[in-house]
Design a protein around this motif. Structure first.
Motif, PDB file in Angstrom:
ATOM      1  N   ASP A 116      11.613  12.804  68.536  1.00  0.00           N
ATOM      2  CA  ASP A 116      11.923  13.638  68.923  1.00  0.00           C
ATOM      3  C   ASP A 116      13.212  14.922  67.530  1.00  0.00           C
ATOM      4  OD1 ASP A 116      11.464  13.607  71.641  1.00  0.00           O
ATOM      5  OD2 ASP A 116      13.643  12.893  72.125  1.00  0.00           O
ATOM      6  N   GLU A 117      13.017  14.589  66.557  1.00  0.00           N
ATOM      7  CA  GLU A 117      13.702  15.596  65.700  1.00  0.00           C
ATOM      8  C   GLU A 117      12.823  15.676  64.908  1.00  0.00           C
ATOM      9  OE1 GLU A 117      15.625  13.309  62.614  1.00  0.00           O
ATOM     10  OE2 GLU A 117      17.665  12.318  64.666  1.00  0.00           O
ATOM     11  N   LEU A 118      11.242  14.614  64.687  1.00  0.00           N
ATOM     12  CA  LEU A 118      10.271  15.568  63.874  1.00  0.00           C
ATOM     13  C   LEU A 118       9.479  16.484  64.528  1.00  0.00           C
ATOM     14  CD1 LEU A 118       8.955  11.949  62.630  1.00  0.00           C
ATOM     15  CD2 LEU A 118       9.349  14.685  60.905  1.00  0.00           C
ATOM     16  N   TYR A 119       9.829  16.320  66.233  1.00  0.00           N
ATOM     17  CA  TYR A 119       8.684  17.233  66.807  1.00  0.00           C
ATOM     18  C   TYR A 119       9.555  18.355  66.708  1.00  0.00           C
ATOM     19  CZ  TYR A 119       5.079  19.574  69.992  1.00  0.00           C
ATOM     20  OH  TYR A 119       4.362  19.562  70.543  1.00  0.00           O
ATOM     21  N   LYS A 120      10.898  18.152  66.599  1.00  0.00           N
ATOM     22  CA  LYS A 120      11.669  19.241  66.186  1.00  0.00           C
ATOM     23  C   LYS A 120      11.390  20.593  64.885  1.00  0.00           C
ATOM     24  CE  LYS A 120      16.409  21.992  66.424  1.00  0.00           C
ATOM     25  NZ  LYS A 120      17.338  21.557  67.389  1.00  0.00           N
ATOM     26  N   LEU A 121      11.241  19.842  64.072  1.00  0.00           N
ATOM     27  CA  LEU A 121      10.786  20.568  63.013  1.00  0.00           C
ATOM     28  C   LEU A 121       9.334  21.376  63.212  1.00  0.00           C
ATOM     29  CD1 LEU A 121      11.882  17.893  60.277  1.00  0.00           C
ATOM     30  CD2 LEU A 121      13.459  20.080  60.526  1.00  0.00           C
ATOM     31  N   TYR A 122       8.432  19.944  63.830  1.00  0.00           N
ATOM     32  CA  TYR A 122       7.065  20.935  63.861  1.00  0.00           C
ATOM     33  C   TYR A 122       6.930  22.136  64.511  1.00  0.00           C
ATOM     34  CZ  TYR A 122       2.558  20.490  65.565  1.00  0.00           C
ATOM     35  OH  TYR A 122       1.253  20.685  65.841  1.00  0.00           O
ATOM     36  N   GLU A 123       7.767  22.083  65.505  1.00  0.00           N
ATOM     37  CA  GLU A 123       7.502  23.189  66.642  1.00  0.00           C
ATOM     38  C   GLU A 123       8.271  24.692  65.490  1.00  0.00           C
ATOM     39  OE1 GLU A 123       8.645  22.506  71.036  1.00  0.00           O
ATOM     40  OE2 GLU A 123      10.559  22.620  69.653  1.00  0.00           O
ATOM     41  N   GLU A 124       9.692  24.373  65.303  1.00  0.00           N
ATOM     42  CA  GLU A 124       9.764  25.411  63.999  1.00  0.00           C
ATOM     43  C   GLU A 124       9.073  25.672  63.629  1.00  0.00           C
ATOM     44  OE1 GLU A 124      13.581  23.684  62.779  1.00  0.00           O
ATOM     45  OE2 GLU A 124      14.390  23.724  64.126  1.00  0.00           O
ATOM     46  N   ARG A 125       7.947  24.857  62.359  1.00  0.00           N
ATOM     47  CA  ARG A 125       7.321  25.230  61.460  1.00  0.00           C
ATOM     48  C   ARG A 125       5.711  26.174  61.543  1.00  0.00           C
ATOM     49  NH1 ARG A 125       9.039  20.797  56.744  1.00  0.00           N
ATOM     50  NH2 ARG A 125      10.852  21.251  57.109  1.00  0.00           N
ATOM     51  N   SER A 166      10.308   8.814  56.652  1.00  0.00           N
ATOM     52  CA  SER A 166       9.556   8.448  56.033  1.00  0.00           C
ATOM     53  C   SER A 166       9.401   6.931  56.793  1.00  0.00           C
ATOM     54  CB  SER A 166      10.495   7.727  55.077  1.00  0.00           C
ATOM     55  OG  SER A 166       9.276   6.925  54.134  1.00  0.00           O
ATOM     56  N   VAL A 167      10.202   6.269  56.991  1.00  0.00           N
ATOM     57  CA  VAL A 167       9.740   4.623  57.961  1.00  0.00           C
ATOM     58  C   VAL A 167       8.127   4.953  59.330  1.00  0.00           C
ATOM     59  CG1 VAL A 167      10.267   2.119  59.452  1.00  0.00           C
ATOM     60  CG2 VAL A 167      11.595   3.286  57.234  1.00  0.00           C
ATOM     61  N   PHE A 168       8.942   5.916  60.136  1.00  0.00           N
ATOM     62  CA  PHE A 168       8.492   6.617  61.670  1.00  0.00           C
ATOM     63  C   PHE A 168       6.692   7.345  60.333  1.00  0.00           C
ATOM     64  CE2 PHE A 168       6.725   9.670  64.394  1.00  0.00           C
ATOM     65  CZ  PHE A 168       7.156   9.620  65.371  1.00  0.00           C
ATOM     66  N   ALA A 169       6.759   7.951  59.889  1.00  0.00           N
ATOM     67  CA  ALA A 169       5.751   8.367  59.085  1.00  0.00           C
ATOM     68  C   ALA A 169       4.928   7.392  58.930  1.00  0.00           C
ATOM     69  CB  ALA A 169       6.276   8.978  58.173  1.00  0.00           C
ATOM     70  N   GLU A 170       5.369   6.620  57.848  1.00  0.00           N
ATOM     71  CA  GLU A 170       4.544   5.367  57.221  1.00  0.00           C
ATOM     72  C   GLU A 170       4.581   3.766  58.724  1.00  0.00           C
ATOM     73  OE1 GLU A 170       2.317   3.607  54.641  1.00  0.00           O
ATOM     74  OE2 GLU A 170       3.699   4.848  54.169  1.00  0.00           O
ATOM     75  N   SER A 171       4.168   3.794  59.337  1.00  0.00           N
ATOM     76  CA  SER A 171       3.703   3.121  60.868  1.00  0.00           C
ATOM     77  C   SER A 171       3.262   4.153  61.277  1.00  0.00           C
ATOM     78  CB  SER A 171       5.638   2.836  61.887  1.00  0.00           C
ATOM     79  OG  SER A 171       6.511   2.272  61.091  1.00  0.00           O
ATOM     80  N   MET A 172       3.334   4.966  62.238  1.00  0.00           N
ATOM     81  CA  MET A 172       2.585   6.227  62.608  1.00  0.00           C
ATOM     82  C   MET A 172       1.397   5.898  61.408  1.00  0.00           C
ATOM     83  SD  MET A 172       2.468  10.192  62.745  1.00  0.00           S
ATOM     84  CE  MET A 172       2.155  10.620  60.994  1.00  0.00           C
ATOM     85  N   PHE A 173       0.773   6.375  60.030  1.00  0.00           N
ATOM     86  CA  PHE A 173      -0.376   6.395  59.063  1.00  0.00           C
ATOM     87  C   PHE A 173      -0.724   4.778  59.847  1.00  0.00           C
ATOM     88  CE2 PHE A 173      -1.695   4.797  55.750  1.00  0.00           C
ATOM     89  CZ  PHE A 173      -2.447   5.943  55.157  1.00  0.00           C
ATOM     90  N   ASN A 174      -0.055   3.884  59.669  1.00  0.00           N
ATOM     91  CA  ASN A 174      -0.546   2.746  59.544  1.00  0.00           C
ATOM     92  C   ASN A 174      -1.180   2.097  61.235  1.00  0.00           C
ATOM     93  OD1 ASN A 174      -0.296   1.634  57.105  1.00  0.00           O
ATOM     94  ND2 ASN A 174       2.185   1.175  57.661  1.00  0.00           N
ATOM     95  N   ASP A 175      -0.641   2.781  62.364  1.00  0.00           N
ATOM     96  CA  ASP A 175      -1.777   2.692  63.991  1.00  0.00           C
ATOM     97  C   ASP A 175      -2.490   3.370  63.682  1.00  0.00           C
ATOM     98  OD1 ASP A 175      -1.867   2.972  66.666  1.00  0.00           O
ATOM     99  OD2 ASP A 175       0.355   3.758  67.238  1.00  0.00           O
ATOM    100  N   SER A 226       3.543  13.992  55.635  1.00  0.00           N
ATOM    101  CA  SER A 226       4.279  14.654  54.755  1.00  0.00           C
ATOM    102  C   SER A 226       5.763  14.056  54.006  1.00  0.00           C
ATOM    103  CB  SER A 226       5.066  16.458  55.014  1.00  0.00           C
ATOM    104  OG  SER A 226       6.036  16.542  55.875  1.00  0.00           O
ATOM    105  N   PHE A 227       6.080  13.080  55.194  1.00  0.00           N
ATOM    106  CA  PHE A 227       7.137  12.304  55.165  1.00  0.00           C
ATOM    107  C   PHE A 227       7.095  10.854  54.431  1.00  0.00           C
ATOM    108  CE2 PHE A 227       8.489  15.792  58.169  1.00  0.00           C
ATOM    109  CZ  PHE A 227       9.975  16.376  57.958  1.00  0.00           C
ATOM    110  N   ARG A 228       5.417  10.815  54.574  1.00  0.00           N
ATOM    111  CA  ARG A 228       5.340   9.081  54.023  1.00  0.00           C
ATOM    112  C   ARG A 228       6.237   9.290  52.675  1.00  0.00           C
ATOM    113  NH1 ARG A 228       0.180   7.533  53.464  1.00  0.00           N
ATOM    114  NH2 ARG A 228       0.968   5.820  53.389  1.00  0.00           N
ATOM    115  N   GLY A 229       6.510   7.583  51.808  1.00  0.00           N
ATOM    116  CA  GLY A 229       6.903   7.813  50.756  1.00  0.00           C
ATOM    117  C   GLY A 229       8.148   7.699  50.286  1.00  0.00           C
ATOM    118  N   GLY A 230       8.832   8.231  51.601  1.00  0.00           N
ATOM    119  CA  GLY A 230      10.094   8.325  51.048  1.00  0.00           C
ATOM    120  C   GLY A 230      11.469   7.001  50.603  1.00  0.00           C
ATOM    121  N   ALA A 231      12.028   6.970  50.750  1.00  0.00           N
ATOM    122  CA  ALA A 231      12.920   6.070  50.556  1.00  0.00           C
ATOM    123  C   ALA A 231      12.537   5.490  51.872  1.00  0.00           C
ATOM    124  CB  ALA A 231      14.855   6.191  50.737  1.00  0.00           C
ATOM    125  N   LYS A 232      12.630   3.483  51.860  1.00  0.00           N
ATOM    126  CA  LYS A 232      12.729   2.615  53.189  1.00  0.00           C
ATOM    127  C   LYS A 232      13.648   2.573  53.979  1.00  0.00           C
ATOM    128  CE  LYS A 232      10.602  -0.515  49.959  1.00  0.00           C
ATOM    129  NZ  LYS A 232      10.272  -1.700  49.930  1.00  0.00           N
TER     130      LYS A 232
END
Length: 73
Positions: free
Chosen positions: A62-71, A22-31, A11-17
Motif C-alpha cells: 500500500d505504501e509503495l503503490y501510493k508512491l507509484y500513483e503520485e509519480r 527494499s525487502v519487498f522489492a527483493e522478494s518481488m524480484f525473486n517471485d 528502484s528500491f532494491r539493494g537497500g538496507a536489510k
C-alpha cells in the motif's frame, strides 16, 4: 511515463536489510509469478494478499503503490 508497478518497485532494491521497502522489492524480484506488467491496484493487491511471499506484505504494498500513483498515474 508508461511504467509498471514492478519496474517502479525495482528502484528500491539493494537497500538496507531492515528497510521494508527494499525487502519487498527483493522478494518481488525473486517471485517469478509476480504480475510484472500490471499497473492496476486491484489486480496487484489481490496478488499480494492471496499469492505472494510473506515478505511481500500488504502494508508495504500500500505504501509503495501510493508512491507509484503520485509519480506515474
Amino acid at each position: 511515463m508508461d511504467r509498471s508497478f514492478y519496474r517502479f518497485v525495482l528502484s528500491f532494491r539493494g537497500g538496507a536489510k531492515n528497510d521494508l521497502k527494499s525487502v519487498f522489492a527483493e522478494s518481488m524480484f525473486n517471485d517469478q509469478s509476480f504480475p510484472r506488467e500490471e499497473k492496476a491496484f486491484d489486480v496487484l493487491s489481490r496478488y499480494v494478499e492471496e499469492k505472494a511471499d510473506l515478505e511481500i506484505t500488504s502494508v508495504i504494498f500500500d505504501e509503495l503503490y501510493k508512491l507509484y500513483e503520485e509519480r506515474f498515474l
